[in-house]
Enzyme design. Structure first.
Site, PDB file in Angstrom:
ATOM      1  N   TRP A  21       0.847  -1.196   0.000  1.00 18.04           N
ATOM      2  CA  TRP A  21       0.000   0.000   0.000  1.00 18.04           C
ATOM      3  C   TRP A  21       0.884   1.248   0.000  1.00 18.04           C
ATOM      4  O   TRP A  21       1.907   1.295   0.676  1.00 18.04           O
ATOM      5  CB  TRP A  21      -0.880  -0.017   1.257  1.00 18.04           C
ATOM      6  CG  TRP A  21      -1.655   1.237   1.497  1.00 18.04           C
ATOM      7  CD1 TRP A  21      -2.575   1.810   0.690  1.00 18.04           C
ATOM      8  CD2 TRP A  21      -1.599   2.057   2.673  1.00 18.04           C
ATOM      9  NE1 TRP A  21      -3.104   2.946   1.264  1.00 18.04           N
ATOM     10  CE2 TRP A  21      -2.516   3.121   2.487  1.00 18.04           C
ATOM     11  CE3 TRP A  21      -0.865   2.003   3.853  1.00 18.04           C
ATOM     12  CZ2 TRP A  21      -2.719   4.119   3.454  1.00 18.04           C
ATOM     13  CZ3 TRP A  21      -1.065   2.989   4.802  1.00 18.04           C
ATOM     14  CH2 TRP A  21      -1.989   4.034   4.605  1.00 18.04           C
ATOM     15  N   GLN A  27       4.282   5.511  -5.026  1.00 15.44           N
ATOM     16  CA  GLN A  27       5.337   6.334  -4.449  1.00 15.44           C
ATOM     17  C   GLN A  27       6.730   6.009  -4.966  1.00 15.44           C
ATOM     18  O   GLN A  27       7.598   6.873  -4.991  1.00 15.44           O
ATOM     19  CB  GLN A  27       5.343   6.194  -2.913  1.00 15.44           C
ATOM     20  CG  GLN A  27       4.210   6.925  -2.218  1.00 15.44           C
ATOM     21  CD  GLN A  27       4.359   6.845  -0.710  1.00 15.44           C
ATOM     22  OE1 GLN A  27       5.120   6.047  -0.183  1.00 15.44           O
ATOM     23  NE2 GLN A  27       3.614   7.670  -0.007  1.00 15.44           N
ATOM     24  N   TYR A  54      -5.094  -0.344  -4.422  1.00 17.33           N
ATOM     25  CA  TYR A  54      -3.775   0.279  -4.291  1.00 17.33           C
ATOM     26  C   TYR A  54      -3.264   0.705  -5.663  1.00 17.33           C
ATOM     27  O   TYR A  54      -3.111  -0.114  -6.572  1.00 17.33           O
ATOM     28  CB  TYR A  54      -2.776  -0.681  -3.645  1.00 17.33           C
ATOM     29  CG  TYR A  54      -3.096  -1.090  -2.225  1.00 17.33           C
ATOM     30  CD1 TYR A  54      -4.053  -0.410  -1.452  1.00 17.33           C
ATOM     31  CD2 TYR A  54      -2.444  -2.158  -1.629  1.00 17.33           C
ATOM     32  CE1 TYR A  54      -4.350  -0.786  -0.151  1.00 17.33           C
ATOM     33  CE2 TYR A  54      -2.727  -2.544  -0.318  1.00 17.33           C
ATOM     34  CZ  TYR A  54      -3.682  -1.867   0.409  1.00 17.33           C
ATOM     35  OH  TYR A  54      -3.962  -2.251   1.698  1.00 17.33           O
ATOM     36  N   TRP A 205      -1.803  -3.514  10.184  1.00 14.46           N
ATOM     37  CA  TRP A 205      -1.068  -2.584   9.326  1.00 14.46           C
ATOM     38  C   TRP A 205      -0.620  -1.369  10.132  1.00 14.46           C
ATOM     39  O   TRP A 205      -1.169  -1.062  11.172  1.00 14.46           O
ATOM     40  CB  TRP A 205      -1.871  -2.178   8.098  1.00 14.46           C
ATOM     41  CG  TRP A 205      -3.198  -1.497   8.305  1.00 14.46           C
ATOM     42  CD1 TRP A 205      -4.409  -2.088   8.482  1.00 14.46           C
ATOM     43  CD2 TRP A 205      -3.439  -0.082   8.299  1.00 14.46           C
ATOM     44  NE1 TRP A 205      -5.390  -1.129   8.594  1.00 14.46           N
ATOM     45  CE2 TRP A 205      -4.826   0.105   8.482  1.00 14.46           C
ATOM     46  CE3 TRP A 205      -2.619   1.044   8.155  1.00 14.46           C
ATOM     47  CZ2 TRP A 205      -5.424   1.378   8.536  1.00 14.46           C
ATOM     48  CZ3 TRP A 205      -3.206   2.315   8.208  1.00 14.46           C
ATOM     49  CH2 TRP A 205      -4.583   2.456   8.389  1.00 14.46           C
ATOM     50  N   PRO A 207       2.314  -0.877  11.886  1.00 12.97           N
ATOM     51  CA  PRO A 207       2.849  -1.117  13.227  1.00 12.97           C
ATOM     52  C   PRO A 207       3.828  -0.041  13.688  1.00 12.97           C
ATOM     53  O   PRO A 207       4.072   0.102  14.893  1.00 12.97           O
ATOM     54  CB  PRO A 207       3.547  -2.478  13.088  1.00 12.97           C
ATOM     55  CG  PRO A 207       3.881  -2.589  11.637  1.00 12.97           C
ATOM     56  CD  PRO A 207       2.740  -1.916  10.926  1.00 12.97           C
ATOM     57  N   ALA A 209       3.231   3.143  12.993  1.00 13.74           N
ATOM     58  CA  ALA A 209       2.430   4.380  12.955  1.00 13.74           C
ATOM     59  C   ALA A 209       2.863   5.287  11.812  1.00 13.74           C
ATOM     60  O   ALA A 209       3.187   6.463  12.000  1.00 13.74           O
ATOM     61  CB  ALA A 209       2.498   5.114  14.291  1.00 13.74           C
ATOM     62  N   GLU A 294      15.796  -4.204   8.011  1.00 13.41           N
ATOM     63  CA  GLU A 294      15.739  -3.713   9.389  1.00 13.41           C
ATOM     64  C   GLU A 294      14.504  -4.238  10.112  1.00 13.41           C
ATOM     65  O   GLU A 294      14.595  -4.768  11.226  1.00 13.41           O
ATOM     66  CB  GLU A 294      15.723  -2.177   9.410  1.00 13.41           C
ATOM     67  CG  GLU A 294      15.587  -1.609  10.823  1.00 13.41           C
ATOM     68  CD  GLU A 294      15.423  -0.106  10.863  1.00 13.41           C
ATOM     69  OE1 GLU A 294      15.242   0.429  11.969  1.00 13.41           O
ATOM     70  OE2 GLU A 294      15.472   0.540   9.793  1.00 13.41           O
ATOM     71  N   ASN A 295      13.333  -4.114   9.479  1.00 16.49           N
ATOM     72  CA  ASN A 295      12.094  -4.503  10.147  1.00 16.49           C
ATOM     73  C   ASN A 295      11.995  -6.003  10.391  1.00 16.49           C
ATOM     74  O   ASN A 295      11.428  -6.444  11.394  1.00 16.49           O
ATOM     75  CB  ASN A 295      10.888  -4.024   9.336  1.00 16.49           C
ATOM     76  CG  ASN A 295      10.704  -2.520   9.402  1.00 16.49           C
ATOM     77  OD1 ASN A 295      11.077  -1.877  10.379  1.00 16.49           O
ATOM     78  ND2 ASN A 295      10.128  -1.951   8.360  1.00 16.49           N
TER      79      ASN A 295
END
Length: 336
Positions: A21, A27, A54, A205, A207, A209, A294-295
């Site tokens: 999304w 983007q 999307y 979705w 997480p 913020a 990273e995530n």
């Protein structure tokens, strides 16, 4: 990568799920989007979430291109139906049988697959009888075009009603996809208890913020160039609720906690949502492969009760807990 069951079903999904999304087809350029998907695959992510709305269907096509050559049976591909797509005509929206049946075929064509693992009602549709929607979903499951059914941003009562009808129709209704983070906890009082009751789990979705919990936004300072807060394609609108100095100041208090645990603030935020036993997966998005890497490191992280208490204390009264706000995500009428 750790894996969790989706709802009360036998299906396992990667607890870090990649979502496209606001990025694919919108983007970021396709090459960057494909690089992010490949980084997700390399990191062990097997679950990919998208939606027909999307980038007005383009995100599904980009995801298909990125997954080309992968063994289909080793992936879990999720998509959604509800919001306006295509030329946005009067039947190009909602959960009517017509829109659902046409939309699943369009999604499968764009995703270049014979089936999706999870087909989700992107919102509740007040203009269509629930029975019409659920029977259409049942027909899709029985045709083999979707294996499981889920919803997104439904209230506790709507989840109970959907689960009851799914049980009557003997189709696997397994998930809800709400916004959830250490700052946004409105599903905790009602939605999660109802979900546990009927065997549904959460695929959450935002997480982090919309990036606020990464700590990159600081009180009194301009948003970094190129960040979501400066995006004019939908990102800045979504992040606006958190872009207050009192919120940003509280978020900075999480930095020492993350440092002590040798985690980035983003990793701490993703790990936090995964501590909830009713959460099956945290959806991450990315515009660069390094964000994915990273995530993903949040998978398997365990935060003890003392750490959770300190996080609550750091964020204090900027945490949104009002259960009534779940209804705000459930529209009174279809979008124009």
């Amino acid at each position: 990568m750790k894996f969790r069951h989706l709802g009360a079903s036998g299906l396992k999904i990667s607890e870090i799920t990649y979502g496209n999304w606001l990025t694919h087809g919108s983007q970021v350029e396709n090459d960057a989007a494909i690089a992010c998907v490949h980084a997700a695959l390399d990191a062990g992510i097997t679950t990919f979430d998208t939606a027909d709305v999307y980038a007005n269907t383009r995100a599904e096509s980009v995801l298909a291109e990125a997954l080309q050559g992968q063994r289909r049976e080793s992936l879990e591909i999720f998509t959604k139906v509800y919001f306006p797509t295509g030329p946005m005509g009067h039947n190009d929206v909602g959960l009517s049988r017509k829109h659902i049946m046409e939309s699943i075929d369009g999604s499968l064509r764009r995703l270049d697959t014979d089936y999706v693992d999870l087909y989700q009602a992107h919102r509740w549709d007040p203009a269509t009888p629930l029975e019409e929607t659920m029977v259409a979903f049942a027909d899709i499951v029985r045709s083999g075009k979707a294996l499981y059914i889920g919803v997104s941003e439904w209230t506790a009562d709507q989840i109970r009603a959907g689960a009851a009808m799914a049980k009557e129709l003997r189709i696997p209704f397994v998930s809800n996809q709400p916004q959830y983070s250490a700052l946004w906890r409105i599903i905790e009082p009602e939605v999660i208890p109802a979900s546990v009751e009927v065997g549904v789990s959460q695929i959450v979705w935002s997480p982090v913020a919309q990036g606020v919990l990464t700590g990159k936004y600081t009180p009194g300072a301009a948003a970094p160039t190129g960040s979501r807060a400066t995006d004019d394609k939908g990102g800045s609108e979504m992040i606006g609720r958190f872009m207050r100095d009192d919120v940003l100041e509280r978020v900075q208090r999480l930095r020492p906690i993350a440092d002590e645990l040798s985690l980035s603030m983003a990793q701490l935020a993703v790990a936090w949502v995964l501590q909830n036993p009713n959460v099956s997966a945290a959806i991450i998005g990315a515009s660069r492969p390094e964000q994915v890497r990273e995530n993903v490191a949040a998978s398997g992280v365990v935060l003890d009760d003392e750490v959770l208490r300190r996080i609550d204390e750091a964020l204090g009264d900027v945490i949104e807990r009002d259960a009534a706000k779940t209804a705000l995500e459930s529209p009174d009428d279809r979008p124009a």
